[in-house]
Enzyme design. Structure first.
Site, PDB file in Angstrom:
ATOM      1  N   HIS A   1      51.276 102.362  41.521  1.00 30.54           N
ATOM      2  CA  HIS A   1      50.565 103.457  41.127  1.00 30.54           C
ATOM      3  C   HIS A   1      51.300 104.401  40.243  1.00 30.54           C
ATOM      4  O   HIS A   1      50.662 104.770  39.067  1.00 30.54           O
ATOM      5  CB  HIS A   1      50.233 104.358  42.355  1.00 30.54           C
ATOM      6  CG  HIS A   1      49.710 105.767  42.124  1.00 30.54           C
ATOM      7  ND1 HIS A   1      48.455 105.916  41.893  1.00 30.54           N
ATOM      8  CD2 HIS A   1      50.374 106.978  42.299  1.00 30.54           C
ATOM      9  CE1 HIS A   1      48.103 107.440  41.531  1.00 30.54           C
ATOM     10  NE2 HIS A   1      49.234 107.958  41.611  1.00 30.54           N
TER      11      HIS A   1
ATOM     12  N   HIS B   1      50.386 106.380  36.206  1.00 32.01           N
ATOM     13  CA  HIS B   1      50.662 107.678  35.330  1.00 32.01           C
ATOM     14  C   HIS B   1      51.407 107.398  33.911  1.00 32.01           C
ATOM     15  O   HIS B   1      51.418 108.209  32.986  1.00 32.01           O
ATOM     16  CB  HIS B   1      51.550 108.459  36.211  1.00 32.01           C
ATOM     17  CG  HIS B   1      50.792 109.161  37.430  1.00 32.01           C
ATOM     18  ND1 HIS B   1      49.914 110.014  37.294  1.00 32.01           N
ATOM     19  CD2 HIS B   1      50.888 108.955  38.823  1.00 32.01           C
ATOM     20  CE1 HIS B   1      49.382 110.458  38.338  1.00 32.01           C
ATOM     21  NE2 HIS B   1      49.940 109.608  39.304  1.00 32.01           N
TER      22      HIS B   1
ATOM     23  N   GLU C   1      44.342 112.486  39.026  1.00 30.53           N
ATOM     24  CA  GLU C   1      44.391 111.459  39.823  1.00 30.53           C
ATOM     25  C   GLU C   1      42.896 110.660  39.747  1.00 30.53           C
ATOM     26  O   GLU C   1      42.929 109.285  39.961  1.00 30.53           O
ATOM     27  CB  GLU C   1      44.681 111.703  41.342  1.00 30.53           C
ATOM     28  CG  GLU C   1      46.096 112.102  41.361  1.00 30.53           C
ATOM     29  CD  GLU C   1      47.231 111.210  41.170  1.00 30.53           C
ATOM     30  OE1 GLU C   1      46.724 109.988  41.168  1.00 30.53           O
ATOM     31  OE2 GLU C   1      48.423 111.437  41.283  1.00 30.53           O
TER      32      GLU C   1
ATOM     33  N   SER D   1      45.239 102.641  38.756  1.00 35.87           N
ATOM     34  CA  SER D   1      46.162 101.890  39.470  1.00 35.87           C
ATOM     35  C   SER D   1      45.404 101.031  40.724  1.00 35.87           C
ATOM     36  O   SER D   1      46.223 100.326  41.588  1.00 35.87           O
ATOM     37  CB  SER D   1      47.190 102.706  40.026  1.00 35.87           C
ATOM     38  OG  SER D   1      46.809 103.644  40.843  1.00 35.87           O
TER      39      SER D   1
HETATM   40 FE   LIG Z   1      49.662 110.087  41.358  1.00 31.16          FE
END
Ligand SMILES: [Fe+2]
Length: 302
Positions: free
Chosen positions: A183, A188, A228, A243
């Site tokens: 993730h 990110h 997110e 992700s």
């Molecule tokens: Fe995150």
């Protein structure tokens, strides 16, 4: 199983004096508590890998070695961990071709061309940090799990992105019940390398410094629903989606519930941490983020 964080009363007794500690410099971040949400404890035998003692012992070894600013942990990943990374990497890479936003794809390609990202190995933080500091000034600093939103936001003010380093269990390569290195890196890092995006991150962090709880709550919600799980019309921005192959598939199926940006909506929505999202917020284009966060700051009078 899903966990929801509902709106809470702000008139809670203050139990934790550290909440008054506001970092003045990047090195003050080391003084913040690094305790994290214990998803193993919450999920019990539903935690993927719970019945795999070798995995659980490795997991806690990685969890219990948070880094200090400027330090990098060298984690030993075994063949199972690398296979999990490779399996998810190749699937996500394929899905990103159609759905990831342009900025993400541009930086992802660069990371691959530089040999920093590949499906063959899990990248180390030293190499990633060299790249990120050059691109946007950000650095990854290892924590054991999901830390308190206040302290996570404090990190952003100093261009520190608190990051986990463990990887999900091999039995569920396409599902993570909490943020893991897949993730953090595949969600990110490519966007953290974008200078304008990094400036926005830093600004959110600066607004959080020393802020009362209700400000942290709303900033955390804006971060959650946009950074997110935000989308840009027909492209994906959010790291939680980028992700997660399942989350991407839900969106590309056309069955996802897509909502227009509304500050009141995000204030009144539950935060779903360990399950797929029931809705996604469409901010239409990345250029709108400045205005959207200005609306948030204005509402909070910060
Ligand atoms: Fe995150």
């Amino acid at each position: 199983m899903r966990f929801r964080i509902r709106n809470f009363s702000y008139a809670q007794p203050i139990k934790d004096p550290i909440r008054y500690f506001t970092p003045k410099s990047i090195y003050d971040l080391d003084k913040l508590p690094k305790n994290y949400e214990d998803f193993v404890n919450k999920l019990g035998s539903n935690y993927p890998g719970y019945n795999d003692p070798a995995y659980m012992s490795w997991l806690y070894k990685v969890r219990n070695a948070p880094s200090k600013i400027g330090e990098v942990n060298k984690v030993e990943y075994n063949d199972d961990h690398i296979l999990t990374w490779s399996t998810v990497y190749s699937k996500l890479r394929h899905l990103h071709d159609d759905l990831a936003c342009d900025k993400y794809k541009e930086n992802f390609r660069e990371l691959e061309e530089l040999g920093i990202l590949s499906e063959r190995e899990i990248p180390n933080f030293a190499t990633l940090n060299k790249y990120l500091t050059h691109k946007s000034g950000f650095q990854l600093v290892n924590v054991g799990g999901m830390i308190k939103p206040r302290f996570f936001l404090y990190g952003l003010a100093f261009k520190v992105f608190f990051t986990t380093q463990y990887i999900r269990h091999k039995s569920v390569p396409f599902y993570a019940s909490e943020p893991d290195i897949i993730h953090e890196i595949l969600g990110h890092v490519p966007m953290l390398a974008d200078r304008k995006f990094a400036e926005l991150f830093q600004e959110i962090g600066e607004k959080s410094l020393g802020a009362p709880d209700h400000v942290i709550d709303v900033l955390g919600r804006a971060y959650f629903f946009i950074i997110e799980f935000g989308i840009l019309s027909d492209k994906v921005l959010g790291a939680g989606i980028l992700s997660s192959s399942k989350e991407i598939e839900i969106i590309s199926s056309g069955k996802a519930k897509i909502e227009d940006w509304s500050l009141q909506k995000i204030i009144n929505s539950d935060l779903i941490l360990s399950d797929y999202q029931p809705q996604y917020i469409d901010v239409v284009k990345i250029e709108n983020l400045k205005e959207i966060f200005a609306e948030v700051y204005n509402y909070l009078k910060i």
